[in-house]
Write an enzyme that holds these catalytic residues in place. Structure first.
Site, PDB file in Angstrom:
ATOM      1  N   GLU A  99      70.134  76.688  37.283  1.00 14.19           N
ATOM      2  CA  GLU A  99      70.946  77.912  37.353  1.00 14.19           C
ATOM      3  C   GLU A  99      71.454  78.192  38.762  1.00 14.19           C
ATOM      4  O   GLU A  99      72.307  79.054  38.946  1.00 14.19           O
ATOM      5  CB  GLU A  99      70.142  79.106  36.797  1.00 14.19           C
ATOM      6  N   HIS A 154      65.744  74.219  39.460  1.00 14.04           N
ATOM      7  CA  HIS A 154      66.576  75.390  39.109  1.00 14.04           C
ATOM      8  C   HIS A 154      68.030  75.032  38.808  1.00 14.04           C
ATOM      9  O   HIS A 154      68.900  75.255  39.668  1.00 14.04           O
ATOM     10  CB  HIS A 154      66.589  76.361  40.289  1.00 14.04           C
ATOM     11  N   CYS A 197      60.942  76.410  36.586  1.00 13.71           N
ATOM     12  CA  CYS A 197      60.031  76.659  37.702  1.00 13.71           C
ATOM     13  C   CYS A 197      58.891  77.608  37.302  1.00 13.71           C
ATOM     14  O   CYS A 197      58.032  77.202  36.520  1.00 13.71           O
ATOM     15  CB  CYS A 197      60.831  77.157  38.908  1.00 13.71           C
TER      16      CYS A 197
HETATM   17  N1  GLN Z   1      55.831  79.130  43.329  1.00 16.66           N
HETATM   18  C1  GLN Z   1      56.163  79.895  42.146  1.00 16.66           C
HETATM   19  C2  GLN Z   1      54.954  80.006  41.205  1.00 16.66           C
HETATM   20  O1  GLN Z   1      54.000  79.269  41.370  1.00 16.66           O
HETATM   21  C3  GLN Z   1      57.343  79.280  41.409  1.00 16.66           C
HETATM   22  C4  GLN Z   1      58.549  79.242  42.304  1.00 16.66           C
HETATM   23  C5  GLN Z   1      59.867  79.322  41.582  1.00 16.66           C
HETATM   24  O2  GLN Z   1      59.949  79.748  40.423  1.00 16.66           O
HETATM   25  N2  GLN Z   1      60.910  78.949  42.281  1.00 16.66           N
HETATM   26  O3  GLN Z   1      54.972  80.821  40.343  1.00 16.66           O
END
Ligand code: GLN
Length: 192
Positions: free
Chosen positions: A176, A174, A77
């Site tokens: 994890e 994710h 992410c």
């Molecule tokens: N929205 C976050 C970003 O742009 C990422 C979200 C996340 O890691 N769950 O950095």
């Protein structure tokens, strides 16, 4: 085998717990010298601008680039955003993976969702594992990957949510936050 987890911001604790569960030695990384002796590094989810700014403040940008030139890194992410070459915004990026990302591509926090995905690459660690339950939290999209990178997973409308470039791995979601350890085992296999 020892896998570090970048612990500047975000859900590094959950990655550490998953690595321990699969019997992999792990440590938190906040300083450049803590990269020494690691076989791979996970960059967790969180907020990519914050992670990037803190990495600048902690003098980690160049050491992380050097680490990633030789050893495995996986970004989940926000971590995937930080690994990319372009996020359409002014923010510190490692530029290690030739992927272009779009932040918050699925909408706001309330538009977070979970979905089962077919991820053929995971058969490498578990031949009959079935679909992977993917958790998306204000997730980015991988808009495009260069010829050097390969697509690992897409959502049903065809948008890319996981990619690999050699020993570098990026997932919009994710693993994890689930009990499914296949992605962590897959990453460990890249770090070997
Ligand atoms: N929205 C976050 C970003 O742009 C990422 C979200 C996340 O890691 N769950 O950095």
């Amino acid at each position: 085998m020892k896998i570090g987890v970048l612990a500047l911001q975000g859900d590094f604790v959950e990655h550490i717990a998953m690595l321990r569960r699969i019997g992999v030695e792990t440590s938190e990384v906040r300083l450049p010298e803590q990269l020494d002796g690691l076989d791979g590094l996970i960059i967790p989810g969180g907020e990519s601008t914050t992670i990037g700014k803190m990495a600048v403040d902690y003098h980690l940008i160049e050491p992380l680039r050097q680490f990633g030139a030789q050893r495995a890194i996986w970004g989940t992410c926000a971590g995937a955003i930080f690994l990319s070459t372009d996020a359409h915004r002014q923010q510190p990026l490692l530029g290690l993976m030739e992927i272009i990302v779009e932040r918050n591509a699925f909408g706001r926090q309330v538009a977070s969702f979970e979905i089962d995905l077919e991820i053929p690459a995971l058969q490498k660690v578990q031949p009959q594992g079935g679909p992977f339950h993917a958790v998306f939290i204000r997730a980015p999209l991988i808009e495009s990957v260069s010829k050097r990178a390969q697509v690992l997973a897409k959502v049903p409308d065809g948008r890319i949510v996981a990619a690999q470039q050699g020993h570098l791995l990026a997932t919009s979601f994710h693993p994890e936050l689930t009990l499914d350890d296949r992605f962590h085992r897959y990453f460990v296999s890249l770090a070997k």
